[in-house]
Design an enzyme around this catalytic site. Structure first.
Site, mmCIF file in Angstrom:
data_model
loop_
_atom_site.group_PDB
_atom_site.id
_atom_site.type_symbol
_atom_site.label_atom_id
_atom_site.label_comp_id
_atom_site.label_asym_id
_atom_site.label_seq_id
_atom_site.Cartn_x
_atom_site.Cartn_y
_atom_site.Cartn_z
ATOM 1 N N CYS A 170 0.835 -1.211 0.000
ATOM 2 C CA CYS A 170 0.000 0.000 0.000
ATOM 3 C C CYS A 170 0.864 1.253 0.000
ATOM 4 C CB CYS A 170 -0.921 0.002 1.224
ATOM 5 S SG CYS A 170 -2.074 1.405 1.232
ATOM 6 N N CYS B 92 -8.935 -0.910 2.790
ATOM 7 C CA CYS B 92 -8.357 0.376 2.376
ATOM 8 C C CYS B 92 -8.866 0.746 0.986
ATOM 9 C CB CYS B 92 -6.830 0.257 2.369
ATOM 10 S SG CYS B 92 -5.981 1.684 1.671
ATOM 11 N N CYS C 118 -5.376 0.905 -1.645
ATOM 12 C CA CYS C 118 -4.742 -0.295 -2.211
ATOM 13 C C CYS C 118 -5.738 -1.420 -2.486
ATOM 14 C CB CYS C 118 -3.643 -0.799 -1.270
ATOM 15 S SG CYS C 118 -4.241 -1.429 0.327
ATOM 16 N N CYS D 102 -17.668 -31.547 20.193
ATOM 17 C CA CYS D 102 -18.490 -32.072 19.102
ATOM 18 C C CYS D 102 -17.651 -32.437 17.882
ATOM 19 C CB CYS D 102 -19.599 -31.084 18.727
ATOM 20 S SG CYS D 102 -19.030 -29.431 18.338
#
Length: 356
Positions: free
Chosen positions: A31, A58, A61, A309
């Protein structure tokens, strides 16, 4: 990762994403925005993890975009979520907008690697769970900076937990919530003096509804905070993943029907390192042939790992029906079979295969 992020190393693309606490956004490693201070950075393996921590993508970017040209339908759906990240967009509402729900699911899944509903759920949960992760002081500062009105942050907290920390004094009975980091992702734990009410992965489908049902049925408010039961739960879960523990000694407060509670008690009797079929479990509960009912009861368990489980599988040995994802179920079974010694021996085998 820190070095790659500050160097905008293109080789890091696709390996990790970066969350910035001060702005509430997450970015690609490359970025072009101004780099934050190291103490304000969180690293994530994928977008789902960043979203569940309350970060939004963002705009510079575009970390969610798989290709430069985002499909118009996908962009339309994402913009609808960002306009109201605390709300829900139903299939009917999609149809009213002239969007076929099945088409929306397919395109969103193909482009982002997650369904549209999973994305909306992640945004809602993430906004609220950020409260749990950052604590009241940071939250109040964000409110003061206008973060509340910009993102619907406070509304997400109120919908899920019932009240923000500053309103807790008038909330009546309280449950306390913390996040626990594990190798399989972050978990949310909720407890009070009665014991542990919830312990499950933050991306578990149905967790949001479980939290709302819990506070409505018990007439409680859930707030971020510490509690001795939460401290004990975090410690024991850490020991479990480290291979030092396979059973737990925690007060539990499962909220279920009579049959669900009976099923959950039975689950705790299945020895670590072993599995049982749904049909065998049904027979043990005095309901032979009720495999589907057993599956539903297991699916309503939100005390993951502690009420195991994951030790119930299909009669043919296939893994089925785990709310946290079948990949986690496989990992947990592999982990336990590696840690628990074979019958008749005193040696324990670690997950890496070394004797202890």
């Amino acid at each position: 990762m820190m070095r790659a992020f500050y160097a905008r190393d293109a080789a890091a693309e696709g390996i990790f994403l970066v969350g910035v606490r001060t702005t509430g956004i997450f970015c690609r490693p490359t970025c072009g925005a101004r780099k934050p201070k190291p103490e304000n950075i969180e690293f994530y393996v994928d977008a789902s993890a960043a979203l569940h921590d309350g970060f939004r993508p963002c705009k510079l970017c575009k970390p969610l975009n798989a290709t430069p040209n985002i499909p118009s339908l996908v962009e339309q759906l994402r913009d609808a979520v960002e306009a109201d990240p605390t709300g829900r967009i139903t299939d009917k509402e999609l149809s009213d907008r002239g969007i076929d729900p099945s088409t929306a699911r397919r395109q969103f899944q193909r482009y982002y690697g997650m369904t549209f509903q999973a994305y909306t759920r992640a945004r809602r949960m993430g906004l609220a769970l950020r409260e749990v992760g950052d604590g009241g002081t940071v939250t109040e500062a964000q409110f003061a900076q206008g973060f509340e009105s910009a993102s619907g942050f406070r509304e997400a907290v109120k919908r899920l937990f019932g009240a923000a920390p500053r309103d807790a004094a008038k909330a009546g009975r309280l449950l306390y919530a913390e996040r626990i980091n594990t190798p399989l992702g972050r978990m949310l734990a909720v407890a009070d003096d009665a014991g542990l009410h919830i312990l499950d992965f933050v991306d578990r489908r149905g967790l949001e509804r479980k939290l709302i049902t819990l506070r409505q049925r018990l007439k409680v408010t859930v707030i971020p905070g510490t509690h001795p039961v939460l401290t004990a739960a975090a410690s024991q879960i850490s020991e479990y993943f480290a291979g030092r523990r396979v059973t737990f000694d925690l007060p539990l407060v499962p909220l279920g029907t009579e049959f669900e509670n009976a099923a959950w008690r039975h689950l705790r009797s299945i020895p670590p390192g072993t599995t049982q079929s749904y049909s065998d479990m049904a027979a043990a509960l005095g309901r032979p042939g009720a495999s589907r009912a057993v599956g539903r009861a297991n699916g309503m368990n939100f005390l993951s790992i502690i009420i195991p489980c994951h030790r119930v599988i299909a009669a043919n040995g296939d893994l089925t029906g785990y709310g946290g994802g079948l990949w986690r179920k496989q990992w947990l079974l592999n982990h336990e079979s590696a840690v628990v010694p074979p019958t008749g021996t005193s040696e324990r085998i670690s997950p890496k295969g070394t004797k202890r």
